[in-house]
Design an enzyme around this catalytic site. Structure first.
Site, PDB file in Angstrom:
ATOM      1  N   LYS A   1      13.513 -24.871  35.355  1.00 11.77           N
ATOM      2  CA  LYS A   1      12.961 -23.513  35.375  1.00 11.77           C
ATOM      3  C   LYS A   1      13.765 -22.676  34.389  1.00 11.77           C
ATOM      4  CE  LYS A   1      11.904 -19.781  38.698  1.00 11.77           C
ATOM      5  NZ  LYS A   1      11.932 -19.399  40.127  1.00 11.77           N
TER       6      LYS A   1
ATOM      7  N   SER B   1       7.609 -17.925  42.141  1.00  9.88           N
ATOM      8  CA  SER B   1       7.801 -17.707  40.729  1.00  9.88           C
ATOM      9  C   SER B   1       8.011 -18.984  39.933  1.00  9.88           C
ATOM     10  CB  SER B   1       9.018 -16.791  40.523  1.00  9.88           C
ATOM     11  OG  SER B   1      10.198 -17.418  41.003  1.00  9.88           O
TER      12      SER B   1
ATOM     13  N   SER C   1       9.792 -19.027  46.310  1.00  8.63           N
ATOM     14  CA  SER C   1       9.358 -19.512  44.993  1.00  8.63           C
ATOM     15  C   SER C   1       9.480 -21.005  44.737  1.00  8.63           C
ATOM     16  CB  SER C   1      10.110 -18.777  43.892  1.00  8.63           C
ATOM     17  OG  SER C   1       9.580 -17.482  43.767  1.00  8.63           O
TER      18      SER C   1
HETATM   19  N1  GLN Z   1       7.373 -13.551  45.864  1.00 10.11           N
HETATM   20  C1  GLN Z   1       8.719 -13.182  46.132  1.00 10.11           C
HETATM   21  C2  GLN Z   1       9.132 -12.054  45.208  1.00 10.11           C
HETATM   22  O1  GLN Z   1       8.388 -11.731  44.373  1.00 10.11           O
HETATM   23  C3  GLN Z   1       9.654 -14.355  46.017  1.00 10.11           C
HETATM   24  C4  GLN Z   1       9.958 -14.752  44.626  1.00 10.11           C
HETATM   25  C5  GLN Z   1      11.034 -15.795  44.565  1.00 10.11           C
HETATM   26  O2  GLN Z   1      11.269 -16.524  45.518  1.00 10.11           O
HETATM   27  N2  GLN Z   1      11.731 -15.834  43.435  1.00 10.11           N
HETATM   28  O3  GLN Z   1      10.166 -11.509  45.334  1.00 10.11           O
END
Ligand code: GLN
Length: 483
Positions: free
Chosen positions: A76, A151, A175
């Site tokens: 990532k 994400s 995410s």
């Molecule tokens: N959807 C959550 C956020 O936008 C989690 C994102 C994540 O785990 N990086 O904060």
């Protein structure tokens, strides 16, 4: 060749059926051919990959072994990679080449993993759809009109489309698990502190945790083995021995106590997903598990608490992107304030700006007690709910998401609708607990995930339950058409 799991690749390499270099070239060609449909990569690292593959082949020829030796993976794009662009999905870092490797990157490289590239992601890991990336949305290989989740959507789409067997990801509020659910993968968010955050660009430091996305629990075990462990460069890394995760995959589920929270089956859950979750419960019962209804009464407060704490931490973490030290800098600033304002205004996208504003507001003198402090208290209550539940059960089971992957653009003008999709995943981050999502079936051709949560440091238990389930089901073997 691209169909193989990490475990199959390790056997093939050990039996000299193919070399890492051959496999790496096949996958790089496949990425070049198919990724334009998905947009799952921000950068390809072809030269590095071939070099690492050749080196892994030499190490094997010299008698070394290891499940990751010669295994192609991707990172990532928030894991720092020395000399390679590390963009975090943001225009702000489009020109940033990290001066060092993240601990996770260095550990996997030392184990012999081959880096094919850096995967697309929501900007600064903020999102549940992978639509906020400056490099464009990632598409779900199961239906190119739908989101892959976020994400870590790039890592998920790439692995689901068989462009590579596994990838690193991070999970601040879901995410890893949510994109795993949306793309029919197995994804593991480890206990907070299990995997080093050093060199992992911070979103919300008290919630962020790195982990693997792969097709099977067996492969997640291999990846986690390569990623986990104490790191003195990360003050929140925990100095606990790392168990042999693959060795924990043979345990019987006889007598395993599974807690199913009654709050999970509320009005917000798609009834078709509820049915698939019931089916997975029946499957685990057949393997000897015992089901118990439990309660997590403070779950209803988790989303508001998370969406105060995460932006608050983000507003502080992202203050370092000021146009001075690194990252985007505006043209011809008039003075220092103008430099800050325009560099940040140009470098950050709308979702990141929204979170910085919310976070800075929640932390400001007049509102700290009303929002941030209150959210921290809720966080403790959420954790206490889990502690009480784990006195009675060994794991907690439920849906990973309330709905299957939505259409690209569906939540575009409604950030709160998207935040609400995180309901099942964020509680584990607030409490620091390990969680796993695994394939549990399909709704309208779109994958559905079942989530398992365990007490601190019981990643082995999660992986074993998922592995036993996968030995008896075939959802995880389904491949998206066209890939
Ligand atoms: N959807 C959550 C956020 O936008 C989690 C994102 C994540 O785990 N990086 O904060």
């Amino acid at each position: 060749m691209h169909e193989m799991t990490l475990a199959e690749i390790a056997r093939g390499l050990a039996d000299k059926k193919f070399s890492s270099e051959e496999l790496t070239k096949v996958l790089l060609a496949r990425i070049t051919q198919l990724d334009p449909q998905l947009n799952s990569f921000i950068s390809l690292t072809e030269e590095l990959a071939i070099e690492q593959a050749k080196a892994a082949d030499v190490r094997r020829a010299n008698g070394e072994s290891g499940a990751l030796l010669g295994a192609p993976i991707a990172h990532k794009d928030l894991f720092c990679t020395q000399g390679i662009r590390t963009s975090c999905g943001s225009k702000m870092l489009d020109n940033f080449k990290a001066p060092y490797d993240a601990t996770v990157v260095a550990k996997l490289a030392a184990a012999g993993a081959v880096t094919l590239g850096k995967t697309n992601m929501d900007e600064f890991a903020m999102g549940s759809a992978n639509e906020s990336s400056w490099y464009g949305a990632v598409k779900n290989p199961w239906n190119l009109e739908h989101v892959p989740g976020g994400s870590s959507g790039g890592s998920a789409a790439a692995v689901a489309a068989r462009l590579l067997p596994a990838a690193t990801a991070t999970d601040t509020g879901g995410s890893i698990r949510q994109p795993a659910a949306f793309t029919n993968l197995t994804g593991l968010k480890p206990t907070y502190g299990r995997v080093s955050r050093w060199g992992m660009i911070a979103y919300a430091s008290s919630l962020d945790q790195g982990g693997p996305l792969a097709r099977t629990a067996e492969d997640c075990a291999i990846m986690l083995q390569g990623m986990a462990g104490f790191d003195q460069n990360d003050s929140t890394s925990i100095d606990e021995p790392v168990p042999d995760y693959s060795a924990s995959l043979g345990d019987s589920l006889q007598g395993l106590r599974i807690g199913v929270p009654k709050e999970y089956f509320s009005a917000g859950l798609d009834p078709r997903i509820a049915e698939l979750i019931q089916n997975s419960i029946k499957e685990l019962q057949k393997l000897g598990a015992v089901i118990k209804e439990i309660s997590l009464p403070n779950m209803q407060h988790a989303i508001p608490a998370y969406y105060v704490i995460a932006p608050a931490e983000a507003s502080s973490n992202l203050s370092r992107f000021d146009g001075v030290r690194f990252g985007h800098r505006c043209e011809n600033p008039e003075n220092l304030i103008d430099l800050y304002k325009r560099s940040r205004g140009e470098g950050f996208g709308p979702e990141v700006q929204r979170r910085i504003m919310v976070g800075a507001y929640a932390l400001s003198a007049g509102y700290y007690d009303a929002y941030y402090l209150k959210a921290q208290k809720i966080r403790r209550l959420v954790k206490n709910d889990f502690m009480a539940a784990f006195n009675e059960v060994d794991i907690i089971l439920g849906p990973t998401t309330p709905n299957p992957a939505w259409k690209i653009g569906a939540n575009k003008n409604d950030p709160i609708a998207e935040y609400l999709e995180d309901i099942y995943t964020i509680t584990a981050n607030l409490a620091g607990l390990p969680g796993l999502s695994m394939p549990a079936g399909f709704v309208d051709g779109l994958p559905v995930g079942v989530q398992l949560l365990a007490p601190y440091f019981q990643e082995g238990r999660l992986l074993n339950v998922a592995h036993q389930y996968q030995l008896n089901t075939d959802w995880h073997t389904r491949t998206p058409t066209g890939f």
